[in-house]
Design a protein around this motif. Structure first.
Motif, PDB file in Angstrom:
ATOM      1  N   SER A  84      -2.323 -16.734  -2.783  1.00  0.00           N
ATOM      2  CA  SER A  84      -1.493 -17.070  -3.925  1.00  0.00           C
ATOM      3  C   SER A  84      -1.854 -16.116  -5.064  1.00  0.00           C
ATOM      4  N   PHE A  85      -0.908 -15.243  -5.427  1.00  0.00           N
ATOM      5  CA  PHE A  85      -1.160 -14.176  -6.399  1.00  0.00           C
ATOM      6  C   PHE A  85      -0.947 -14.659  -7.829  1.00  0.00           C
ATOM      7  N   GLN A  86      -1.712 -14.075  -8.728  1.00  0.00           N
ATOM      8  CA  GLN A  86      -1.526 -14.378 -10.140  1.00  0.00           C
ATOM      9  C   GLN A  86      -0.255 -13.727 -10.665  1.00  0.00           C
ATOM     10  N   GLU A  87       0.078 -12.543 -10.157  1.00  0.00           N
ATOM     11  CA  GLU A  87       1.243 -11.815 -10.643  1.00  0.00           C
ATOM     12  C   GLU A  87       2.138 -11.384  -9.488  1.00  0.00           C
ATOM     13  N   LYS A  88       3.419 -11.316  -9.760  1.00  0.00           N
ATOM     14  CA  LYS A  88       4.414 -10.926  -8.761  1.00  0.00           C
ATOM     15  C   LYS A  88       4.183  -9.488  -8.296  1.00  0.00           C
ATOM     16  N   ASP A  89       3.816  -8.590  -9.213  1.00  0.00           N
ATOM     17  CA  ASP A  89       3.630  -7.189  -8.842  1.00  0.00           C
ATOM     18  C   ASP A  89       2.532  -7.017  -7.803  1.00  0.00           C
ATOM     19  N   GLY A  90       1.471  -7.792  -7.954  1.00  0.00           N
ATOM     20  CA  GLY A  90       0.392  -7.720  -6.974  1.00  0.00           C
ATOM     21  C   GLY A  90       0.841  -8.187  -5.606  1.00  0.00           C
ATOM     22  N   CYS A  91       1.640  -9.235  -5.586  1.00  0.00           N
ATOM     23  CA  CYS A  91       2.173  -9.744  -4.315  1.00  0.00           C
ATOM     24  C   CYS A  91       3.075  -8.697  -3.669  1.00  0.00           C
ATOM     25  N   ASP A  92       3.924  -8.077  -4.501  1.00  0.00           N
ATOM     26  CA  ASP A  92       4.835  -7.043  -3.969  1.00  0.00           C
ATOM     27  C   ASP A  92       4.046  -5.869  -3.390  1.00  0.00           C
ATOM     28  N   GLU A  93       2.971  -5.487  -4.035  1.00  0.00           N
ATOM     29  CA  GLU A  93       2.170  -4.344  -3.579  1.00  0.00           C
ATOM     30  C   GLU A  93       1.542  -4.610  -2.207  1.00  0.00           C
ATOM     31  N   ILE A  94       0.900  -5.759  -2.060  1.00  0.00           N
ATOM     32  CA  ILE A  94       0.262  -6.108  -0.782  1.00  0.00           C
ATOM     33  C   ILE A  94       1.310  -6.346   0.293  1.00  0.00           C
ATOM     34  N   TRP A  95       2.423  -6.961  -0.097  1.00  0.00           N
ATOM     35  CA  TRP A  95       3.505  -7.184   0.870  1.00  0.00           C
ATOM     36  C   TRP A  95       4.026  -5.848   1.400  1.00  0.00           C
ATOM     37  N   GLY A  96       4.133  -4.849   0.520  1.00  0.00           N
ATOM     38  CA  GLY A  96       4.563  -3.531   0.947  1.00  0.00           C
ATOM     39  C   GLY A  96       3.602  -2.917   1.946  1.00  0.00           C
ATOM     40  N   LYS A  97       2.288  -3.129   1.748  1.00  0.00           N
ATOM     41  CA  LYS A  97       1.290  -2.613   2.677  1.00  0.00           C
ATOM     42  C   LYS A  97       1.429  -3.273   4.056  1.00  0.00           C
ATOM     43  N   ILE A  98       1.614  -4.596   4.040  1.00  0.00           N
ATOM     44  CA  ILE A  98       1.767  -5.329   5.306  1.00  0.00           C
ATOM     45  C   ILE A  98       2.990  -4.822   6.063  1.00  0.00           C
ATOM     46  N   CYS A  99       4.112  -4.687   5.349  1.00  0.00           N
ATOM     47  CA  CYS A  99       5.351  -4.233   5.975  1.00  0.00           C
ATOM     48  C   CYS A  99       5.207  -2.800   6.489  1.00  0.00           C
ATOM     49  N   SER A 100       4.454  -1.997   5.772  1.00  0.00           N
ATOM     50  CA  SER A 100       4.242  -0.613   6.193  1.00  0.00           C
ATOM     51  C   SER A 100       3.490  -0.566   7.514  1.00  0.00           C
ATOM     52  N   VAL A 101       2.449  -1.385   7.648  1.00  0.00           N
ATOM     53  CA  VAL A 101       1.675  -1.426   8.889  1.00  0.00           C
ATOM     54  C   VAL A 101       2.531  -1.893  10.050  1.00  0.00           C
ATOM     55  N   GLN A 102       3.402  -2.890   9.794  1.00  0.00           N
ATOM     56  CA  GLN A 102       4.223  -3.450  10.871  1.00  0.00           C
ATOM     57  C   GLN A 102       5.548  -2.723  11.047  1.00  0.00           C
ATOM     58  N   GLY A 103       5.811  -1.719  10.194  1.00  0.00           N
ATOM     59  CA  GLY A 103       7.057  -0.976  10.310  1.00  0.00           C
ATOM     60  C   GLY A 103       8.275  -1.777   9.899  1.00  0.00           C
TER      61      GLY A 103
END
Length: 471
Positions: A84-103
């Protein structure tokens, strides 16, 4: 600094009681971990610098992004995690990393098509030491289902057949809630089935069969109400025709619509009553002819289905019995001597079915039903019909008399006593004796049944316990 605030999270883990445990607050990053041989999510505690989480981003793990500041996934079958992220931008950043790994495209909200049991609620009021809140864990009142599309059916099959879902009552309830939400189940039964059948997509039809068959095992009243609606039930039956385990497709709909004879013995004016009669017939067909017979070790497997039929039958019987015009018409038709043999049989079988339904009634309602039959002089109508040559008709008449006796032998005794005071009247007891003595069956099947009926009527022990004059 800004980066630290952006990546500040709370880590939650779902416990055995299906509650979210707070495992601590820290800062998340995505880094390559040599020991895991891949990119991992790393959460370091802001309190003491210890590692709260070190989880490799697996290519086939389903990650879900919920309400802009929450990422949920299952580490293993028995370990559900959430950030559970404090800020939306942080969530978006990590989500982008996850999606990048999974293509995957970061615009998706779920990276794989498996169930996720968790739904976020709004942020909690708990403040950290610095006064900032990182939100609260997801709620556990629903399961996230894949999109209602043919291409996602394989994933829906995984959800409804998952032992980890079906074996736990709480998870089953959440699955039911998700199926009922926003008409999801109705769209699966109608829209997806019609699309697949029109395209003759046998793979999708087989998957739909697997989905609906397992949904029956949820044994849930609300689910059945959706599946048995007038505009859905034939589609459900159609889905059950495409059993991939059988080489030849079944023809249940063709039988129900064309080969089974729906005979409206009497004109039923109430549309809802007529609809309920048709619904009950079709649901009974599903239970008797399509679904597997419950094992002797699990009699309650389809208990809600049996309950659904029970309620329908009681409602049908009460509606008919309370329709005085319809009941009067029934017995007027039975008295009509101009009836054909087929018409007499139809009317008698209709009355027999009502008597069969009466065994479902509570004693006060059952007593009212049989008193209603007596008020319409039902026994006077039935006695002359014993003289007809139709074996099926005479057997149905005997079944009706047994229904009277099972409820109260006094009703028949009172009727027989009154008959003795009437001139030129064929006595029912004499008719029964005559039928018993002239049974053409070499095994005397009907004769034995009639003998049992007469024995109950003249049994002195049952009379001694009752002070009725007829006794």
């Amino acid at each position: 600094n800004g980066a630290a605030t952006r990546r500040r999270v709370k880590l939650y883990m779902l416990n055995e009681e299906r509650q979210w445990d707070d495992k601590g607050t820290g800062h998340v990053s995505s880094v390559f971990v040599e020991s895991l041989n891949g990119i991992a999510l790393l959460v370091v505690s802001e309190a003491d610098g210890s590692t709260l989480l070190e989880s490799r981003i697996q290519p086939d793990t389903a990650y879900q992004k919920q309400q802009e500041t929450l990422i949920v996934w299952s580490e293993a079958e028995s370990m559900d995690l959430a950030l559970s992220f404090q800020e939306k931008d942080g969530c978006d950043e990590i989500w982008g990393k996850i999606c990048s790994v999974q293509g995957k495209d970061p615009s998706v909200e779920i990276t794989q098509d498996v169930v996720d049991e968790d739904n976020p609620e709004e942020g909690d009021d708990t403040e950290s030491e610095t006064g900032s809140a990182c939100g609260q864990p997801p709620a556990t009142d629903s399961l996230v289902l894949p999109p209602c599309e043919l291409s996602w059916l394989g994933d829906l099959v995984k959800v409804v057949t998952s032992p980890s879902v079906l074996s736990i009552v709480g998870k089953r309830e959440r699955l039911v809630g998700s199926l009922l939400r926003q008409g999801y189940l109705r769209r699966v039964c109608t829209d997806l089935f019609r699309q697949a059948e029109e395209a003759d997509d046998r793979k999708s039809l087989g998957q739909l069969h697997e989905v609906i068959r397992n949904i029956f095992y949820l044994n849930n009243k609300s689910v059945f109400e959706v599946m048995f609606a007038d505009d859905v039930i034939l589609d459900v039956i159609g889905i059950l025709e495409y059993d991939p385990a059988k080489p030849v497709k079944a023809n249940h709909r063709e039988f129900l619509l064309n080969r089974s004879r729906h005979c409206e013995v009497l004109p039923i004016q109430k549309a809802d009553l007529r609809s309920k009669i048709h619904q009950t017939f079709r649901v009974q067909y599903i239970q008797d002819c399509i679904l597997p017979t419950p094992s002797m070790f699990d009699d309650n497997q389809f208990s809600e289905l049996s309950s659904f039929l029970f309620v329908n039958k009681v409602s049908i019987l009460n509606d008919i019995n309370n329709d005085d015009k319809l009941m009067t018409m029934l017995f007027a038709c039975l008295r009509d001597k101009s009836n054909s043999a087929e018409r007499r049989l139809e009317l008698t079988m209709f009355l027999k079915e009502l008597c069969n339904f009466s065994c479902l009634l509570e004693p006060p309602e059952k007593d009212l039903f049989f008193k209603s039959l007596m008020q319409h002089q039902a026994l006077d109508c039935l006695t002359p019909l014993y003289s007809k040559s139709c074996t099926q008709l005479r057997s149905a008449l005997t079944d009706i008399l047994f229904a009277f006796v099972d409820h109260s032998p006094v009703l028949l005794r009172d009727h027989m006593l009154k008959e003795t005071s009437q001139d030129n009247h064929q006595l029912l007891i004499n008719v029964l004796i005559q039928q018993m003595c002239s049974d053409p069956d070499p095994e005397m099947g009907d004769a034995l049944r009639l003998a049992g009926l007469i024995r109950i009527l003249v049994d002195p022990e049952s009379m001694l316990t009752n002070s009725q004059p007829s006794n």
